[in-house]
Motif scaffolding. Structure first.
Motif, PDB file in Angstrom:
ATOM      1  N   ASN A  16      22.833  14.816  30.133  1.00  0.00           N
ATOM      2  CA  ASN A  16      22.335  13.899  31.468  1.00  0.00           C
ATOM      3  C   ASN A  16      22.181  14.993  32.785  1.00  0.00           C
ATOM      4  O   ASN A  16      23.567  14.693  33.034  1.00  0.00           O
ATOM      5  CB  ASN A  16      22.917  12.693  32.096  1.00  0.00           C
ATOM      6  CG  ASN A  16      22.851  11.396  33.027  1.00  0.00           C
ATOM      7  OD1 ASN A  16      21.616  12.295  33.608  1.00  0.00           O
ATOM      8  ND2 ASN A  16      22.703  10.095  32.893  1.00  0.00           N
TER       9      ASN A  16
ATOM     10  N   ASP B 264      32.462  13.122  30.109  1.00  0.00           N
ATOM     11  CA  ASP B 264      31.762  12.031  31.528  1.00  0.00           C
ATOM     12  C   ASP B 264      32.465  12.972  32.407  1.00  0.00           C
ATOM     13  O   ASP B 264      33.208  12.660  32.981  1.00  0.00           O
ATOM     14  CB  ASP B 264      32.117  11.077  31.330  1.00  0.00           C
ATOM     15  CG  ASP B 264      31.107  10.411  32.407  1.00  0.00           C
ATOM     16  OD1 ASP B 264      30.666  10.579  33.568  1.00  0.00           O
ATOM     17  OD2 ASP B 264      30.481   9.484  31.962  1.00  0.00           O
TER      18      ASP B 264
ATOM     19  N   ASN C  33      27.927  14.482  30.218  1.00  0.00           N
ATOM     20  CA  ASN C  33      26.785  13.496  31.810  1.00  0.00           C
ATOM     21  C   ASN C  33      27.999  14.588  32.143  1.00  0.00           C
ATOM     22  O   ASN C  33      29.157  14.424  32.840  1.00  0.00           O
ATOM     23  CB  ASN C  33      27.958  12.367  31.780  1.00  0.00           C
ATOM     24  CG  ASN C  33      26.908  11.234  32.404  1.00  0.00           C
ATOM     25  OD1 ASN C  33      26.105  12.143  33.456  1.00  0.00           O
ATOM     26  ND2 ASN C  33      27.454   9.958  32.383  1.00  0.00           N
ATOM     27  N   LEU C  34      26.707  15.200  33.079  1.00  0.00           N
ATOM     28  CA  LEU C  34      26.242  15.686  34.886  1.00  0.00           C
ATOM     29  C   LEU C  34      25.525  14.495  35.737  1.00  0.00           C
ATOM     30  O   LEU C  34      25.166  15.890  36.635  1.00  0.00           O
ATOM     31  CB  LEU C  34      26.456  16.998  34.750  1.00  0.00           C
ATOM     32  CG  LEU C  34      26.315  18.143  33.727  1.00  0.00           C
ATOM     33  CD1 LEU C  34      27.020  19.594  33.104  1.00  0.00           C
ATOM     34  CD2 LEU C  34      28.357  18.829  34.532  1.00  0.00           C
ATOM     35  N   GLU C  35      25.359  13.747  35.079  1.00  0.00           N
ATOM     36  CA  GLU C  35      24.269  12.651  36.603  1.00  0.00           C
ATOM     37  C   GLU C  35      25.510  13.187  37.654  1.00  0.00           C
ATOM     38  O   GLU C  35      26.118  12.749  38.094  1.00  0.00           O
ATOM     39  CB  GLU C  35      24.456  11.324  35.965  1.00  0.00           C
ATOM     40  CG  GLU C  35      24.186  10.332  36.984  1.00  0.00           C
ATOM     41  CD  GLU C  35      23.256   9.040  36.519  1.00  0.00           C
ATOM     42  OE1 GLU C  35      22.711   8.508  36.179  1.00  0.00           O
ATOM     43  OE2 GLU C  35      23.990   9.105  34.897  1.00  0.00           O
ATOM     44  N   MET C  36      24.452  12.453  38.965  1.00  0.00           N
ATOM     45  CA  MET C  36      25.632  12.219  39.937  1.00  0.00           C
ATOM     46  C   MET C  36      26.464  13.517  40.186  1.00  0.00           C
ATOM     47  O   MET C  36      27.381  12.347  41.241  1.00  0.00           O
ATOM     48  CB  MET C  36      25.885  10.698  40.029  1.00  0.00           C
ATOM     49  CG  MET C  36      24.650   9.706  40.490  1.00  0.00           C
ATOM     50  SD  MET C  36      25.261   7.955  40.776  1.00  0.00           S
ATOM     51  CE  MET C  36      26.035   8.640  42.179  1.00  0.00           C
ATOM     52  N   ASN C  37      25.711  14.649  40.512  1.00  0.00           N
ATOM     53  CA  ASN C  37      26.715  15.541  41.317  1.00  0.00           C
ATOM     54  C   ASN C  37      25.429  16.486  42.018  1.00  0.00           C
ATOM     55  O   ASN C  37      24.570  15.627  43.096  1.00  0.00           O
ATOM     56  CB  ASN C  37      26.845  16.430  40.278  1.00  0.00           C
ATOM     57  CG  ASN C  37      28.848  16.399  39.493  1.00  0.00           C
ATOM     58  OD1 ASN C  37      29.490  16.395  40.148  1.00  0.00           O
ATOM     59  ND2 ASN C  37      28.408  16.050  37.893  1.00  0.00           N
TER      60      ASN C  37
ATOM     61  N   SER D  34      29.922  12.733  35.858  1.00  0.00           N
ATOM     62  CA  SER D  34      29.371  12.475  36.552  1.00  0.00           C
ATOM     63  C   SER D  34      29.973  12.096  37.930  1.00  0.00           C
ATOM     64  O   SER D  34      31.017  11.997  38.173  1.00  0.00           O
ATOM     65  CB  SER D  34      29.072  11.431  35.858  1.00  0.00           C
ATOM     66  OG  SER D  34      29.917  10.008  36.167  1.00  0.00           O
ATOM     67  N   ASN D  35      29.089  11.869  38.842  1.00  0.00           N
ATOM     68  CA  ASN D  35      29.674  11.574  40.134  1.00  0.00           C
ATOM     69  C   ASN D  35      30.494  11.993  40.254  1.00  0.00           C
ATOM     70  O   ASN D  35      31.503  11.790  41.096  1.00  0.00           O
ATOM     71  CB  ASN D  35      29.598  10.074  40.333  1.00  0.00           C
ATOM     72  CG  ASN D  35      29.535   8.857  41.664  1.00  0.00           C
ATOM     73  OD1 ASN D  35      28.828   9.777  42.298  1.00  0.00           O
ATOM     74  ND2 ASN D  35      30.794   8.075  41.678  1.00  0.00           N
TER      75      ASN D  35
ATOM     76  N   ASN E 213      20.834  14.520  40.277  1.00  0.00           N
ATOM     77  CA  ASN E 213      21.658  16.113  40.959  1.00  0.00           C
ATOM     78  C   ASN E 213      20.127  16.481  42.099  1.00  0.00           C
ATOM     79  O   ASN E 213      19.004  15.923  41.989  1.00  0.00           O
ATOM     80  CB  ASN E 213      21.483  16.852  40.022  1.00  0.00           C
ATOM     81  CG  ASN E 213      22.968  16.432  39.248  1.00  0.00           C
ATOM     82  OD1 ASN E 213      23.826  17.128  39.943  1.00  0.00           O
ATOM     83  ND2 ASN E 213      23.191  16.001  38.391  1.00  0.00           N
TER      84      ASN E 213
ATOM     85  N   PHE F 265      34.799  10.990  35.303  1.00  0.00           N
ATOM     86  CA  PHE F 265      33.570  10.543  36.673  1.00  0.00           C
ATOM     87  C   PHE F 265      34.711  10.692  38.290  1.00  0.00           C
ATOM     88  O   PHE F 265      35.737   9.873  37.835  1.00  0.00           O
ATOM     89  CB  PHE F 265      32.688   9.778  36.335  1.00  0.00           C
ATOM     90  CG  PHE F 265      33.096   8.531  35.373  1.00  0.00           C
ATOM     91  CD1 PHE F 265      33.762   7.775  36.154  1.00  0.00           C
ATOM     92  CD2 PHE F 265      33.784   7.946  34.511  1.00  0.00           C
ATOM     93  CE1 PHE F 265      34.163   6.218  35.892  1.00  0.00           C
ATOM     94  CE2 PHE F 265      34.212   7.331  33.665  1.00  0.00           C
ATOM     95  CZ  PHE F 265      35.017   6.109  34.533  1.00  0.00           C
TER      96      PHE F 265
END
Length: 93
Positions: A87, A39, A63-67, A41-42, A91, A17
């Motif tokens: 996740n 993870d 977790n692939l959140e906030m890409n 993410s971000n 996005n 991340f």
């Protein structure tokens, strides 16, 4: 390269991340077939390739959140046969 994680066969969690990753090589997770948690993410990922996670057949939590993911194409998550939690929040999709 498909040799990046060659000696990490028993790793239990890979946290990549907040690394400003824009692209993932198709075989970058080669030899991580026992990894349960990833993870990503971000980062700055906008597109995931079909088969991107082919070698991650034990991942239960991705977790692939906030890409910047805009689209998910068919067969992107093929190979994630144990996946329980995915996740994709915060996005573009």
């Amino acid at each position: 390269s498909n040799k990046t994680f060659i000696d990490l066969k028993n790793i239990e969690k890979l946290e990549l991340f907040s690394n400003n990753l824009e692209n993932l090589e198709l075989d970058c997770f080669f030899n991580l077939n026992g990894l349960p948690k990833l993870d990503l993410s971000n980062n700055l990922l906008s597109k995931l390739k079909p088969g991107q996670f082919n070698y991650l057949n034990k991942v239960t939590d991705l977790n692939l959140e906030m890409n910047n993911i805009e689209i998910i194409v068919e067969n992107t998550f093929v190979g994630l046969i144990e996946l329980i939690k995915l996740n994709l929040s915060r996005n573009i999709i």
